[in-house]
Design an enzyme around this catalytic site. Structure first.
Site, PDB file in Angstrom:
ATOM      1  N   GLU A  84      -2.970 -21.018  -1.507  1.00 46.06           N
ATOM      2  CA  GLU A  84      -4.279 -21.824  -1.621  1.00 46.06           C
ATOM      3  C   GLU A  84      -4.079 -23.158  -1.776  1.00 46.06           C
ATOM      4  OE1 GLU A  84      -6.918 -19.005  -4.269  1.00 46.06           O
ATOM      5  OE2 GLU A  84      -7.002 -21.033  -4.751  1.00 46.06           O
ATOM      6  N   CYS A 103      -5.172 -30.703  -3.754  1.00 47.01           N
ATOM      7  CA  CYS A 103      -3.992 -29.954  -4.753  1.00 47.01           C
ATOM      8  C   CYS A 103      -3.487 -28.902  -3.733  1.00 47.01           C
ATOM      9  CB  CYS A 103      -5.238 -29.372  -5.575  1.00 47.01           C
ATOM     10  SG  CYS A 103      -4.511 -28.190  -6.757  1.00 47.01           S
ATOM     11  N   CYS A 125       4.176 -17.127 -10.180  1.00 43.99           N
ATOM     12  CA  CYS A 125       4.787 -18.177 -11.291  1.00 43.99           C
ATOM     13  C   CYS A 125       5.631 -17.440 -12.539  1.00 43.99           C
ATOM     14  CB  CYS A 125       3.766 -19.061 -11.475  1.00 43.99           C
ATOM     15  SG  CYS A 125       4.252 -20.381 -12.772  1.00 43.99           S
ATOM     16  N   CYS A 174       2.285 -18.672 -18.598  1.00 44.87           N
ATOM     17  CA  CYS A 174       1.162 -19.266 -19.507  1.00 44.87           C
ATOM     18  C   CYS A 174       0.111 -18.208 -19.671  1.00 44.87           C
ATOM     19  CB  CYS A 174       0.700 -20.705 -18.880  1.00 44.87           C
ATOM     20  SG  CYS A 174       1.782 -21.969 -18.696  1.00 44.87           S
ATOM     21  N   CYS A 234      -3.538 -18.660 -17.514  1.00 46.59           N
ATOM     22  CA  CYS A 234      -3.403 -19.038 -15.912  1.00 46.59           C
ATOM     23  C   CYS A 234      -3.603 -17.885 -15.099  1.00 46.59           C
ATOM     24  CB  CYS A 234      -2.189 -19.746 -15.875  1.00 46.59           C
ATOM     25  SG  CYS A 234      -2.018 -20.131 -14.028  1.00 46.59           S
ATOM     26  N   CYS A 292      -8.605 -20.817 -10.680  1.00 48.60           N
ATOM     27  CA  CYS A 292      -7.439 -20.999  -9.732  1.00 48.60           C
ATOM     28  C   CYS A 292      -6.976 -19.675  -9.547  1.00 48.60           C
ATOM     29  CB  CYS A 292      -6.223 -21.406 -10.702  1.00 48.60           C
ATOM     30  SG  CYS A 292      -6.647 -22.836 -11.862  1.00 48.60           S
TER      31      CYS A 292
HETATM   32  N1  SAH Z   1       2.521 -25.279 -13.132  1.00 47.66           N
HETATM   33  C1  SAH Z   1       1.833 -26.663 -13.289  1.00 47.66           C
HETATM   34  C2  SAH Z   1       0.867 -27.042 -12.335  1.00 47.66           C
HETATM   35  C3  SAH Z   1      -0.356 -25.820 -11.945  1.00 47.66           C
HETATM   36  S1  SAH Z   1      -1.378 -25.603 -12.995  1.00 47.66           S
HETATM   37  C4  SAH Z   1       1.329 -26.856 -14.527  1.00 47.66           C
HETATM   38  O1  SAH Z   1       1.460 -26.038 -15.423  1.00 47.66           O
HETATM   39  O2  SAH Z   1       1.064 -27.988 -14.810  1.00 47.66           O
HETATM   40  C5  SAH Z   1      -2.433 -26.887 -13.015  1.00 47.66           C
HETATM   41  C6  SAH Z   1      -3.471 -26.953 -14.197  1.00 47.66           C
HETATM   42  O3  SAH Z   1      -4.501 -25.729 -14.556  1.00 47.66           O
HETATM   43  C7  SAH Z   1      -2.475 -26.943 -15.589  1.00 47.66           C
HETATM   44  O4  SAH Z   1      -2.913 -28.020 -16.425  1.00 47.66           O
HETATM   45  C8  SAH Z   1      -2.941 -25.591 -16.160  1.00 47.66           C
HETATM   46  O5  SAH Z   1      -2.780 -25.759 -17.657  1.00 47.66           O
HETATM   47  C9  SAH Z   1      -4.504 -25.347 -15.762  1.00 47.66           C
HETATM   48  N2  SAH Z   1      -4.959 -24.008 -15.783  1.00 47.66           N
HETATM   49  C10 SAH Z   1      -4.367 -22.767 -15.493  1.00 47.66           C
HETATM   50  N3  SAH Z   1      -5.199 -22.039 -15.500  1.00 47.66           N
HETATM   51  C11 SAH Z   1      -6.357 -22.325 -16.045  1.00 47.66           C
HETATM   52  C12 SAH Z   1      -7.591 -21.954 -16.218  1.00 47.66           C
HETATM   53  N4  SAH Z   1      -8.043 -20.535 -16.112  1.00 47.66           N
HETATM   54  N5  SAH Z   1      -8.720 -22.772 -16.712  1.00 47.66           N
HETATM   55  C13 SAH Z   1      -8.303 -24.170 -16.621  1.00 47.66           C
HETATM   56  N6  SAH Z   1      -7.241 -24.637 -16.284  1.00 47.66           N
HETATM   57  C14 SAH Z   1      -6.247 -23.811 -16.093  1.00 47.66           C
END
Ligand code: SAH
Length: 356
Positions: A94, A107, A114, A118, A121, A335
């Site tokens: 995406e 973006c 990944c 986390c 995520c 996301c």
């Molecule tokens: N891997 C990288 C970039 C991708 S994520 C990183 O971690 O920075 C982009 C942002 O979205 C990150 O700050 C992450 O913490 C946040 N994110 C991931 N899942 C999310 C969710 N369900 N709701 C809100 N933010 C989220």
């Protein structure tokens, strides 16, 4: 067996120059090719009229110049556009275009799946499947730009889509070099932000690339961060923040800290105060992201008042804090959602359903 043809969009101009040279052509031919593709938007070799007929005829054997397949392009009522692309191997990724008053931010994704794991995520629920090539990153930019009305230019690029960009540094920084090439797109490095969950040893690469640094902080104690972001067990907060200080010392550029707000988990007044303490001495901005709920995680999103209260505490401490608006809810905001929808119901994402 013959070597596969290099992909045009994977090549920096010096690399293209070498290729053209090995074919017995002058260096400036690579200059011309770059101009055709990146500034004139022409990717059909036949139309590159300042190249000899014979060279134009041979180029398809030398170079693969295929695009990604745009599976869908959805436009939200708030102007956000979400693109789903299919790679040559069939994987989907995406890209999201987010308009605001003074900018149009793209973006981009850097990986399929990944490995950072986390807990909150959506993308992380799928193990790493593929690191995108530089060309697959550059093509997200080009294809989105092409899909927009002529007067709407992408003004900023953020590596905040699927994947951990610093887990794919070679291709990410190569893509940045290609986007920046003055003969081509000439896109400013300062308008590119690389966001990381905290792969400390690679942060210096961001400083060297001239791009901006964003760090997903998301917790203010090692105890919590260890749990929700396992990368913290390897590079704990004090090590991460030291790397941020080194970046700042080297570049004098301000840093963005993203902070996903998880109700009852990391949104207390004490958390806000610790954010202030941790980031002392750095020029920075805090980007609060109210958690986007999804079926794969149990966390809850704090309500509007709670988010504002958290912001207030930080602002009273003199910090620069923005709340990231949730854009494009009607087009599957969280996301990774669009992609999942597509994988579950590929037939439904037909051309007629595109609203753009
Ligand atoms: N891997 C990288 C970039 C991708 S994520 C990183 O971690 O920075 C982009 C942002 O979205 C990150 O700050 C992450 O913490 C946040 N994110 C991931 N899942 C999310 C969710 N369900 N709701 C809100 N933010 C989220």
């Amino acid at each position: 067996m013959a070597e596969p043809r290099p992909h045009f969009f994977n090549l920096t101009r010096p690399e293209l120059q070498d290729l053209v040279k090995s074919y017995g052509k002058e260096k400036f031919r690579s200059h011309q090719l770059f101009q055709w593709v990146y500034t004139k938007g022409v990717s059909d070799f036949e139309q590159m009229t300042n190249l000899s007929k014979e060279f134009r005829r041979d180029l398809p054997q030398l170079l693969d110049i295929s695009n990604l397949e745009m599976v869908s392009h959805l436009k939200s009522v708030d102007g956000t556009r979400k693109f789903l692309f299919k790679l040559a191997n069939g994987d989907t990724i995406e890209s999201v275009l987010i308009p605001s008053e003074d900018r149009r931010t793209l973006c981009v994704s850097s990986e399929v799946g990944c490995n950072m794991a986390c807990q909150f995520c959506f993308t992380a629920k799928q193990k790493l499947k593929k690191r995108l090539t530089a060309g697959e990153i550059v093509l997200q930019f080009l294809m989105v730009q092409k899909a927009l009305p002529a007067e709407e230019r992408i003004s900023n690029v953020v590596f905040m889509g699927m994947g951990e960009p610093l887990d794919n540094p070679e291709n990410v920084f190569k893509a940045i070099d290609i986007l920046h090439d003055q003969v081509g797109l000439n896109f400013s490095r300062k308008r590119i932000t690389v966001s990381t969950s905290g792969l400390v040893p690679q942060i210096d690469l961001i400083a060297n690339s001239g791009a901006r640094l964003a760090v997903s902080l998301n917790a203010t104690t090692n105890h919590l961060r260890d749990k929700i972001m396992p990368i913290n067990r390897k590079y704990p907060l004090e090590v991460l923040l030291q790397a941020c200080k080194d970046y700042y010392k080297k570049t004098k550029e301000s840093i963005t800290f993203e902070y996903v707000l998880l109700k009852g988990v990391n949104d207390s007044t004490d958390d806000a105060k610790r954010i202030h303490k941790l980031t002392r001495g750095l020029e920075c901005k805090i980007n609060l992201i109210p958690f986007n709920e999804h079926p794969e995680a149990d966390f809850k999103r704090p309500n509007g008042d709670e988010v504002h209260q958290f912001q207030r505490v930080l602002m009273d401490l003199g910090m620069h804090v923005l709340i990231r608006r949730t854009m494009g809810r009607d087009i599957y905001a969280a996301c990774g959602q669009l992609r999942t929808l597509y994988e579950k119901h590929p037939g439904k994402m037909s051309q007629e359903e595109m609203r753009a």
